[in-house]
Design a protein around this motif. Sequence first.
Motif, PDB file in Angstrom:
ATOM      1  N   ARG A  78       0.841  -1.213   0.000  1.00  0.00           N
ATOM      2  CA  ARG A  78       0.000   0.000   0.000  1.00  0.00           C
ATOM      3  C   ARG A  78       0.870   1.255   0.000  1.00  0.00           C
ATOM      4  O   ARG A  78       0.601   2.207  -0.724  1.00  0.00           O
ATOM      5  N   TRP A  79       1.916   1.240   0.800  1.00  0.00           N
ATOM      6  CA  TRP A  79       2.837   2.370   0.865  1.00  0.00           C
ATOM      7  C   TRP A  79       3.487   2.611  -0.503  1.00  0.00           C
ATOM      8  O   TRP A  79       3.520   3.739  -0.991  1.00  0.00           O
ATOM      9  N   SER A  80       4.015   1.540  -1.111  1.00  0.00           N
ATOM     10  CA  SER A  80       4.712   1.660  -2.397  1.00  0.00           C
ATOM     11  C   SER A  80       3.768   2.077  -3.518  1.00  0.00           C
ATOM     12  O   SER A  80       4.087   2.965  -4.313  1.00  0.00           O
ATOM     13  N   LEU A  81       2.617   1.438  -3.590  1.00  0.00           N
ATOM     14  CA  LEU A  81       1.667   1.768  -4.654  1.00  0.00           C
ATOM     15  C   LEU A  81       1.146   3.190  -4.503  1.00  0.00           C
ATOM     16  O   LEU A  81       0.898   3.880  -5.495  1.00  0.00           O
ATOM     17  N   GLY A  82       1.015   3.656  -3.282  1.00  0.00           N
ATOM     18  CA  GLY A  82       0.595   5.026  -3.034  1.00  0.00           C
ATOM     19  C   GLY A  82       1.627   6.045  -3.478  1.00  0.00           C
ATOM     20  O   GLY A  82       1.319   7.232  -3.611  1.00  0.00           O
ATOM     21  N   GLU A 111       6.317  -9.257  -3.140  1.00  0.00           N
ATOM     22  CA  GLU A 111       6.226  -9.082  -4.586  1.00  0.00           C
ATOM     23  C   GLU A 111       7.331  -8.134  -5.028  1.00  0.00           C
ATOM     24  O   GLU A 111       7.927  -7.440  -4.211  1.00  0.00           O
ATOM     25  N   VAL A 112       7.595  -8.104  -6.322  1.00  0.00           N
ATOM     26  CA  VAL A 112       8.570  -7.159  -6.852  1.00  0.00           C
ATOM     27  C   VAL A 112       7.820  -5.861  -7.133  1.00  0.00           C
ATOM     28  O   VAL A 112       7.011  -5.788  -8.060  1.00  0.00           O
ATOM     29  N   ILE A 113       8.079  -4.859  -6.296  1.00  0.00           N
ATOM     30  CA  ILE A 113       7.468  -3.536  -6.454  1.00  0.00           C
ATOM     31  C   ILE A 113       8.588  -2.512  -6.370  1.00  0.00           C
ATOM     32  O   ILE A 113       9.306  -2.464  -5.369  1.00  0.00           O
ATOM     33  N   VAL A 114       8.741  -1.718  -7.425  1.00  0.00           N
ATOM     34  CA  VAL A 114       9.740  -0.660  -7.412  1.00  0.00           C
ATOM     35  C   VAL A 114       9.033   0.686  -7.435  1.00  0.00           C
ATOM     36  O   VAL A 114       8.022   0.856  -8.114  1.00  0.00           O
ATOM     37  N   VAL A 115       9.574   1.604  -6.669  1.00  0.00           N
ATOM     38  CA  VAL A 115       9.016   2.950  -6.580  1.00  0.00           C
ATOM     39  C   VAL A 115       9.984   3.898  -7.282  1.00  0.00           C
ATOM     40  O   VAL A 115      11.121   4.062  -6.824  1.00  0.00           O
ATOM     41  N   PRO A 116       9.556   4.501  -8.398  1.00  0.00           N
ATOM     42  CA  PRO A 116      10.437   5.434  -9.112  1.00  0.00           C
ATOM     43  C   PRO A 116      10.924   6.545  -8.188  1.00  0.00           C
ATOM     44  O   PRO A 116      10.167   7.077  -7.377  1.00  0.00           O
TER      45      PRO A 116
END
Length: 186
Positions: free
Chosen positions: A28-32, A101-106
């Motif tokens: 949630r933090w990353s997607l936000g 999951e693999v989540i990258v935050v630009p």
Amino acid sequence: MSPWYALLVSLVGAERLAELVVARRNARWSLGRGGVVAGRGHYPWMVALHTGLLGGCLLEVWLADRPFVPALGWPMLGLVVAAQGLRWWCVSALGHQWNTEVIVVPGLSLVTRGPYRFRWLRHPNYVAVAVEGAALPLVHSAWLTAAAFTVLNAALMVVRIRCENAALAALAPREPAVRSSGGTAL
């Protein structure tokens, strides 16, 4: 099967559930913050493999009447505990950026603290996964489960690490965004 081994496997299962709670919060933090998820195709296989590890540990010991061999079991228990320590060191070092999951935050920087400061050890959480996946079954001589998990995990890690590295590289020319998950699934 000794009840303490069933308790140990249950505790590892509870740890996996705790990981999922942290991962959901961090997702949630990353997607936000504009995070991008990669590698969704291999993720269900990770969940299945890690669930299978826990089930395999119990089933092989019970069905094949595997004994506890102290000369093997105690050192393997030590490795299981060490793997948990390394895993949570990774989770702590990555903070909100850790996920299953693999989540990258630009725009985020590559994490270089904790076990990620060692440039020669690019994926320390996967070392923890590999050690735990071999050691947990061997605590009670479940060598078939240890062997099967090790082979299947190695194949899955080839896919996972390629996915993770590509997701980080796609953010070039900036410095890689964040060392993604390095996580494990249930």
